[in-house]
Write a protein that holds these residues in place. Structure first.
Motif, mmCIF file in Angstrom:
data_model
loop_
_atom_site.group_PDB
_atom_site.id
_atom_site.type_symbol
_atom_site.label_atom_id
_atom_site.label_comp_id
_atom_site.label_asym_id
_atom_site.label_seq_id
_atom_site.Cartn_x
_atom_site.Cartn_y
_atom_site.Cartn_z
ATOM 1 N N MET A 1 41.392 65.062 51.462
ATOM 2 C CA MET A 1 40.975 63.669 51.618
ATOM 3 C C MET A 1 41.865 62.775 50.777
ATOM 4 S SD MET A 1 37.311 61.879 51.281
ATOM 5 C CE MET A 1 37.092 62.386 52.963
ATOM 6 N N SER A 2 42.240 61.653 51.319
ATOM 7 C CA SER A 2 43.065 60.721 50.561
ATOM 8 C C SER A 2 42.183 59.624 49.971
ATOM 9 C CB SER A 2 44.150 60.121 51.450
ATOM 10 O OG SER A 2 43.586 59.328 52.457
ATOM 11 N N PHE A 3 42.610 59.183 48.807
ATOM 12 C CA PHE A 3 41.868 58.151 48.094
ATOM 13 C C PHE A 3 42.765 56.954 47.850
ATOM 14 C CE2 PHE A 3 40.011 62.221 46.658
ATOM 15 C CZ PHE A 3 38.710 62.032 47.076
ATOM 16 N N GLU A 4 42.128 55.809 47.708
ATOM 17 C CA GLU A 4 42.778 54.582 47.303
ATOM 18 C C GLU A 4 41.980 54.033 46.133
ATOM 19 O OE1 GLU A 4 42.541 52.090 50.723
ATOM 20 O OE2 GLU A 4 44.112 53.178 51.796
ATOM 21 N N HIS A 5 42.573 53.142 45.374
ATOM 22 C CA HIS A 5 41.826 52.549 44.265
ATOM 23 C C HIS A 5 42.140 51.067 44.141
ATOM 24 C CE1 HIS A 5 45.697 53.411 42.315
ATOM 25 N NE2 HIS A 5 45.414 52.385 41.536
ATOM 26 N N LYS A 6 41.224 50.389 43.491
ATOM 27 C CA LYS A 6 41.408 48.980 43.163
ATOM 28 C C LYS A 6 41.127 48.806 41.678
ATOM 29 C CE LYS A 6 39.745 46.969 47.503
ATOM 30 N NZ LYS A 6 38.667 46.175 48.093
ATOM 31 N N ARG A 7 41.945 48.003 41.050
ATOM 32 C CA ARG A 7 41.669 47.564 39.685
ATOM 33 C C ARG A 7 40.744 46.362 39.827
ATOM 34 N NH1 ARG A 7 47.761 47.713 37.089
ATOM 35 N NH2 ARG A 7 48.043 49.981 37.268
ATOM 36 N N VAL A 8 39.583 46.456 39.206
ATOM 37 C CA VAL A 8 38.568 45.418 39.370
ATOM 38 C C VAL A 8 38.022 44.995 38.009
ATOM 39 C CG1 VAL A 8 37.914 46.275 41.667
ATOM 40 C CG2 VAL A 8 36.674 47.070 39.652
ATOM 41 N N ASP A 9 37.206 44.013 38.037
ATOM 42 C CA ASP A 9 36.440 43.566 36.872
ATOM 43 C C ASP A 9 35.133 44.362 36.879
ATOM 44 O OD1 ASP A 9 34.150 41.637 35.940
ATOM 45 O OD2 ASP A 9 35.995 40.795 35.103
ATOM 46 N N PRO A 10 34.540 44.658 35.722
ATOM 47 C CA PRO A 10 33.295 45.437 35.726
ATOM 48 C C PRO A 10 32.077 44.715 36.301
ATOM 49 C CG PRO A 10 33.902 44.861 33.482
ATOM 50 C CD PRO A 10 35.034 44.429 34.367
ATOM 51 N N THR A 11 32.261 43.493 36.752
ATOM 52 C CA THR A 11 31.170 42.813 37.450
ATOM 53 C C THR A 11 31.340 42.934 38.970
ATOM 54 O OG1 THR A 11 32.338 40.693 37.407
ATOM 55 C CG2 THR A 11 30.836 41.154 35.565
ATOM 56 N N HIS A 12 32.400 43.592 39.420
ATOM 57 C CA HIS A 12 32.652 43.794 40.854
ATOM 58 C C HIS A 12 31.483 44.557 41.467
ATOM 59 C CE1 HIS A 12 34.557 45.505 44.460
ATOM 60 N NE2 HIS A 12 35.427 44.503 44.374
ATOM 61 N N ALA A 13 31.038 44.139 42.635
ATOM 62 C CA ALA A 13 29.837 44.714 43.264
ATOM 63 C C ALA A 13 29.936 46.225 43.466
ATOM 64 C CB ALA A 13 29.574 44.026 44.599
ATOM 65 N N ASP A 14 31.096 46.738 43.870
ATOM 66 C CA ASP A 14 31.228 48.187 44.075
ATOM 67 C C ASP A 14 31.118 48.949 42.762
ATOM 68 O OD1 ASP A 14 31.536 47.771 46.796
ATOM 69 O OD2 ASP A 14 33.740 47.885 46.728
ATOM 70 N N PHE A 15 31.716 48.401 41.699
ATOM 71 C CA PHE A 15 31.604 49.041 40.393
ATOM 72 C C PHE A 15 30.148 49.044 39.936
ATOM 73 C CE2 PHE A 15 31.525 48.930 35.745
ATOM 74 C CZ PHE A 15 32.227 50.096 35.446
ATOM 75 N N VAL A 16 29.489 47.924 40.047
ATOM 76 C CA VAL A 16 28.087 47.802 39.622
ATOM 77 C C VAL A 16 27.198 48.798 40.381
ATOM 78 C CG1 VAL A 16 26.081 46.250 39.556
ATOM 79 C CG2 VAL A 16 28.332 45.428 38.823
ATOM 80 N N ALA A 17 27.407 48.911 41.690
ATOM 81 C CA ALA A 17 26.602 49.837 42.500
ATOM 82 C C ALA A 17 26.836 51.285 42.072
ATOM 83 C CB ALA A 17 26.924 49.658 43.981
ATOM 84 N N LEU A 18 28.087 51.654 41.830
ATOM 85 C CA LEU A 18 28.385 53.027 41.400
ATOM 86 C C LEU A 18 27.814 53.311 40.012
ATOM 87 C CD1 LEU A 18 32.015 53.305 42.781
ATOM 88 C CD2 LEU A 18 30.082 54.755 43.466
ATOM 89 N N VAL A 19 27.896 52.344 39.111
ATOM 90 C CA VAL A 19 27.344 52.540 37.762
ATOM 91 C C VAL A 19 25.824 52.690 37.821
ATOM 92 C CG1 VAL A 19 26.965 51.402 35.526
ATOM 93 C CG2 VAL A 19 29.261 51.572 36.485
ATOM 94 N N THR A 20 25.176 52.007 38.733
ATOM 95 C CA THR A 20 23.732 52.179 38.914
ATOM 96 C C THR A 20 23.421 53.625 39.310
ATOM 97 O OG1 THR A 20 23.457 49.861 39.516
ATOM 98 C CG2 THR A 20 21.717 51.375 40.208
ATOM 99 N N GLU A 21 24.236 54.194 40.202
ATOM 100 C CA GLU A 21 24.071 55.607 40.565
ATOM 101 C C GLU A 21 24.363 56.517 39.369
ATOM 102 O OE1 GLU A 21 26.109 56.846 44.151
ATOM 103 O OE2 GLU A 21 25.824 54.861 45.038
ATOM 104 N N LEU A 22 25.410 56.187 38.619
ATOM 105 C CA LEU A 22 25.746 56.958 37.416
ATOM 106 C C LEU A 22 24.574 56.974 36.446
ATOM 107 C CD1 LEU A 22 27.619 58.310 35.268
ATOM 108 C CD2 LEU A 22 28.371 55.990 34.673
#
Length: 148
Positions: free
Chosen positions: A1-22
């Motif tokens: 599987m190939s992955f891509e990444h984005k450098r984001v701010d920690p308020t970014h919605a995708d980061f926040v959603a993943l941290v909630t799962e974490l």
């Protein structure tokens, strides 16, 4: 599987959603979400970095690094829910940290979180002296790696 990444701010919605799962995942393993160890408000765009990893445009992993001391960053809020994404994430964070001038990465996790400890060991992290708030905290293991 190939992955891509984005450098984001920690308020970014995708980061926040993943941290909630974490947080939920950590509670089930350690009885502590780890939320007290990272504050998005303390994020400094000049010295810190935040990454979200995507598989087919779906967010599957996240992590941050922040300045610990001169030349040393601390890896925080690492989470992956897709096989291979964690290693991709960690190498991406390490490369990003070297661009910002860091020569060493440190981190802490709970000893009971065997899956995480073994993951970091597989990625060349070794147990190191406790730092900061982890000094004298036997339930935590501190690890480090020299960055290339």
């Amino acid at each position: 599987m190939s992955f891509e990444h984005k450098r984001v701010d920690p308020t970014h919605a995708d980061f926040v959603a993943l941290v909630t799962e974490l947080n939920a995942s950590l509670v089930s393993v350690t009885n502590d979400s780890g939320e007290s160890s990272f504050s998005a408000e303390e994020f400094d765009i000049q010295s810190d970095g935040c990454v979200v990893v995507y598989a087919e445009q779906i967010p599957v992993a996240c992590g941050v690094f922040r300045r610990q001391i001169e030349g040393v960053c601390e890896i925080k809020r690492m989470y992956s829910k897709r096989s291979g994404a964690g290693s991709y994430l960690l190498s991406t964070l390490e490369a990003y940290a070297t661009v910002k001038g860091y020569r060493k990465a440190v981190l802490s996790t709970r000893r009971v979180n065997v899956k995480a400890v073994e993951f970091y060991q597989r990625n060349s992290y070794v147990e190191s002296e406790p730092y900061g708030k982890y000094v004298g905290v036997d339930r935590s293991i501190c690890m480090s790696k020299t960055l290339q």
